[in-house]
Design an enzyme around this catalytic site. Sequence first.
Site, PDB file in Angstrom:
ATOM      1  N   ARG A   1      33.715  40.114  42.050  1.00 26.34           N
ATOM      2  CA  ARG A   1      34.413  38.957  42.617  1.00 26.34           C
ATOM      3  C   ARG A   1      33.788  37.638  42.156  1.00 26.34           C
ATOM      4  NH1 ARG A   1      33.781  38.643  48.853  1.00 26.34           N
ATOM      5  NH2 ARG A   1      31.814  37.738  48.158  1.00 26.34           N
TER       6      ARG A   1
ATOM      7  N   LYS B   1      45.072  39.133  57.499  1.00 30.35           N
ATOM      8  CA  LYS B   1      44.345  37.972  56.971  1.00 30.35           C
ATOM      9  C   LYS B   1      45.289  37.076  56.181  1.00 30.35           C
ATOM     10  CE  LYS B   1      40.184  36.877  54.273  1.00 30.35           C
ATOM     11  NZ  LYS B   1      39.021  37.459  53.581  1.00 30.35           N
TER      12      LYS B   1
ATOM     13  N   HIS C   1      44.652  33.300  55.414  1.00 28.26           N
ATOM     14  CA  HIS C   1      43.655  32.675  54.552  1.00 28.26           C
ATOM     15  C   HIS C   1      44.251  31.682  53.555  1.00 28.26           C
ATOM     16  CE1 HIS C   1      39.446  32.535  54.017  1.00 28.26           C
ATOM     17  NE2 HIS C   1      39.319  33.285  52.938  1.00 28.26           N
TER      18      HIS C   1
ATOM     19  N   ASP D   1      43.218  41.557  46.352  1.00 23.87           N
ATOM     20  CA  ASP D   1      43.239  40.147  45.971  1.00 23.87           C
ATOM     21  C   ASP D   1      42.319  39.805  44.819  1.00 23.87           C
ATOM     22  OD1 ASP D   1      41.024  40.693  47.561  1.00 23.87           O
ATOM     23  OD2 ASP D   1      41.198  38.885  48.781  1.00 23.87           O
ATOM     24  N   ASN D   2      41.173  40.474  44.712  1.00 19.90           N
ATOM     25  CA  ASN D   2      40.209  40.132  43.661  1.00 19.90           C
ATOM     26  C   ASN D   2      39.238  41.287  43.464  1.00 19.90           C
ATOM     27  OD1 ASN D   2      39.355  37.947  46.217  1.00 19.90           O
ATOM     28  ND2 ASN D   2      38.026  39.681  45.775  1.00 19.90           N
TER      29      ASN D   2
ATOM     30  N   ASP E   1      41.501  43.682  50.894  1.00 20.64           N
ATOM     31  CA  ASP E   1      40.584  42.551  50.786  1.00 20.64           C
ATOM     32  C   ASP E   1      39.339  42.972  50.015  1.00 20.64           C
ATOM     33  OD1 ASP E   1      39.500  40.066  51.151  1.00 20.64           O
ATOM     34  OD2 ASP E   1      39.457  40.130  53.336  1.00 20.64           O
ATOM     35  N   ASP E   2      39.223  42.520  48.773  1.00 17.17           N
ATOM     36  CA  ASP E   2      38.068  42.852  47.916  1.00 17.17           C
ATOM     37  C   ASP E   2      38.026  44.333  47.549  1.00 17.17           C
ATOM     38  OD1 ASP E   2      37.419  40.221  48.349  1.00 17.17           O
ATOM     39  OD2 ASP E   2      35.437  40.587  49.206  1.00 17.17           O
TER      40      ASP E   2
ATOM     41  N   HIS F   1      36.400  44.174  52.915  1.00 17.61           N
ATOM     42  CA  HIS F   1      35.580  42.980  52.710  1.00 17.61           C
ATOM     43  C   HIS F   1      34.204  43.153  53.356  1.00 17.61           C
ATOM     44  CE1 HIS F   1      34.338  38.741  52.945  1.00 17.61           C
ATOM     45  NE2 HIS F   1      35.337  38.436  52.120  1.00 17.61           N
TER      46      HIS F   1
ATOM     47  N   ARG G   1      45.392  34.796  47.118  1.00 18.88           N
ATOM     48  CA  ARG G   1      46.503  34.972  48.056  1.00 18.88           C
ATOM     49  C   ARG G   1      47.555  33.887  47.866  1.00 18.88           C
ATOM     50  NH1 ARG G   1      44.657  38.667  52.238  1.00 18.88           N
ATOM     51  NH2 ARG G   1      42.661  39.447  51.464  1.00 18.88           N
TER      52      ARG G   1
END
Length: 509
Positions: free
Chosen positions: A287, A128, A130, A278-279, A36-37, A186, A79
């Site tokens: 991001r 997660k 989401h 994811d990003n 995540d991030d 994150h 996602r």
Amino acid sequence: MHILSCCCLYSVLLLLITAGIGGEANKRNVLLIIADDAGFESEVYNNTAIQTPHLNALAKRSLIFRNAFTSVSSCSPSRSTILSGLPQHQNGMYGLHQDVHHFNSFDGVRSLPFLLSQSDIRTGIIGKKHVGPETVYPFDFARTEENDSVLQVGRNITKIKLLVRQFLQAKDDRPFFLYVAFHDPHRCGHSQPQYGAFCEKFGNGESGMGLIPDWKPQHYTPEQVQVPYFIPDTPAARADLAAQYTTVSRLDQGIGLVLKELQDSGFGNDTLVIYSSDNGIPFPNGRTNLYWSGTAEPLLVSSPEHPQRWGQVSQSYVSLLDITPTILDWFSIPYPSYSILGKDKPVHLTGKTLLPALDSEQPWSTVYGSQGHHEVTMYYPMRAMHEGSYRLVHNMNFKMPFPIDQDFYVSPTFQDLLNRTQSGRPTHWFKNLQQYYYRERWELYDVSADPSELRNLAFDPAHRHTLEYMKTQLVKWQWETNDPWVCAPDGVLETKLSPQCRPLFNGLQ
């Protein structure tokens, strides 16, 4: 008769063995791990300031992609693209899924878990999720923020380990797809500030922080970190990065636990393992941006059937849009013919399977990007294309300032950047806030000569041919993916007229 019987028995046994009957020789599974991030805070990607032994071990059994990109730099939209193979503007997940944002994919989307379940593949998600709705993204086994604390299922690596064990040890002989979606690294300064800017204190055993038994926290000083070119080199940003590194250490140890469970359960030799994020990382220019710093991702693909490329580095351009076609190809499942919003708009995947790259280097050199929202208030539609050494970004809402999300706004790095800007002190950043907020409609960069993407060539006559070519290819991809924004910002899409893009004569260029 005795010799004939023996020969017949031998033939039957040979058939059983080659068909895989009575064994697991031909069973294939998939483990997808998404951070995540996360970015390139790993020794795998030449960051020598941080220790990531478990990612290192996975990389030794993987093909390492150097040019992997997300198509959208926002959590829920990304996602949704990972789990559908469709860009955010095509699957409908324009922004974040949770709370007031409330974005969802279109009801008619046939997602990866849906298609796998239709082919009798057992599906599971831990961590997660989401994305929504549930009917579009169904899982047989689900322990997510929808039925548990996201801190527990996304950051408590001991609990994640036990949930993975529960899934893998279930008495079910079907092939499986297990999606482990970590919440690390994150930020949590906006939602759970008591645990630190990156939840780096969560579970460390200190008073009020709880204890994660399997986590051995690794601490870093601000002086130790490597500051990427797009982050201000200030004490505040360095301390922020040091906190991020500690959270990355929890992610790395969690990945090690998950992979050990896979091996101990006997699935290590028949499971395709994919690791990515994811990003971009939650720092300035990261991001929510479609620059390199917002879209470039780590990507490791480990196949037990392709040891010839273990530990090698691929320069091929790949996208997270390729994950769904790769997994479908691994299971030999064809993508169906269907429409989401009408019979005149058939759906097909523009991503590709990555399995050929596991045999030999591929000549892939193009990826696309599409961003609409992050938070519901952050409307800033962008489309992008990266081919070879050139990146093109189309900022449709370029007359408005680029928006800032809530958890990034309260981050130590951004608050320090704001304070330095307001007081007139040096920011030690490669841009200023005026440049960051206000952008040209078209941005064209030669990243080989300008890796920081600072010299916009869109107005340079010497690059007019490149600009027009990339504009044409980008619009072609938008039509191919049924992009409702294909005529924006200077036209309106009227599908029953010809041409379908009708001019507004609004003076935008």
